[in-house]
Design a protein around this motif. Structure first.
Motif, short mmCIF file in Angstrom:
data_model
loop_
_atom_site.label_atom_id
_atom_site.label_comp_id
_atom_site.label_asym_id
_atom_site.label_seq_id
_atom_site.Cartn_x
_atom_site.Cartn_y
_atom_site.Cartn_z
N ILE A 189 49.32 -27.13 -55.05
CA ILE A 189 49.78 -27.77 -53.83
C ILE A 189 49.48 -29.26 -53.90
O ILE A 189 48.34 -29.67 -54.16
N ARG A 190 50.53 -30.06 -53.66
CA ARG A 190 50.38 -31.52 -53.58
C ARG A 190 50.43 -31.91 -52.12
O ARG A 190 51.33 -31.51 -51.38
N PHE A 191 49.44 -32.69 -51.70
CA PHE A 191 49.33 -33.12 -50.31
C PHE A 191 49.86 -34.54 -50.16
O PHE A 191 49.78 -35.35 -51.08
N HIS A 192 50.42 -34.85 -48.99
CA HIS A 192 50.95 -36.19 -48.71
C HIS A 192 49.88 -37.26 -48.84
O HIS A 192 50.16 -38.35 -49.31
N ARG A 193 48.69 -36.96 -48.43
CA ARG A 193 47.62 -37.97 -48.44
C ARG A 193 46.84 -38.00 -49.75
O ARG A 193 45.72 -38.49 -49.80
N GLY A 194 47.43 -37.46 -50.78
CA GLY A 194 46.83 -37.56 -52.10
C GLY A 194 46.22 -36.27 -52.59
O GLY A 194 45.70 -35.48 -51.83
N GLY A 195 46.33 -36.08 -53.88
CA GLY A 195 45.72 -34.94 -54.52
C GLY A 195 46.63 -33.75 -54.69
O GLY A 195 47.45 -33.44 -53.81
N THR A 196 46.51 -33.15 -55.86
CA THR A 196 47.19 -31.89 -56.16
C THR A 196 46.10 -30.90 -56.57
O THR A 196 45.27 -31.22 -57.43
N TYR A 197 46.13 -29.73 -55.96
CA TYR A 197 45.07 -28.76 -56.15
C TYR A 197 45.65 -27.42 -56.58
O TYR A 197 46.71 -27.02 -56.11
N ARG A 198 44.91 -26.73 -57.45
CA ARG A 198 45.28 -25.38 -57.85
C ARG A 198 44.36 -24.39 -57.15
O ARG A 198 43.14 -24.51 -57.16
N TYR A 199 44.99 -23.40 -56.54
CA TYR A 199 44.30 -22.26 -55.93
C TYR A 199 44.70 -21.05 -56.76
O TYR A 199 45.87 -20.88 -57.07
N ASP A 200 43.73 -20.23 -57.14
CA ASP A 200 44.07 -19.11 -58.02
C ASP A 200 43.30 -17.84 -57.65
O ASP A 200 42.64 -17.78 -56.63
N ALA A 201 43.42 -16.84 -58.52
CA ALA A 201 42.81 -15.53 -58.26
C ALA A 201 41.28 -15.62 -58.15
O ALA A 201 40.67 -14.81 -57.47
#
Length: 75
Positions: free
Chosen positions: A25-37
């Motif tokens: 997920i990429r957020f408008h205010r910066g940062g891309t994060y991976r969420y996983d199992a």
């Protein structure tokens, strides 16, 4: 990544991409994060994928249920 199409156009989520047991997920205010199992778990990931595809409620779900329980910050 696919553009997140929030019905209200006021989401903090800008875009997302997903696979069988993860979602980025990429957020408008910066940062891309991976969420996983592993973090925050497959049940949360599946719900986040559903909400992302529906274009509604993803940012709220993250704020209420997973917050900082992500697997890795990608950017």
């Amino acid at each position: 990544m696919k553009r997140y199409r929030s019905a209200g156009h006021d989401s903090g989520v800008a875009a997302y991409d997903c696979g069988p047991d993860w979602i980025d997920i990429r957020f408008h205010r910066g940062g891309t994060y991976r969420y996983d199992a592993r973090h925050p778990g497959i049940v949360h990931v599946m719900e986040m994928q559903r909400l992302a595809d529906a274009g509604a409620g993803l940012n709220t779900y993250i704020n209420q249920h997973v917050r900082d329980d992500y697997a890795v910050r990608l950017r």
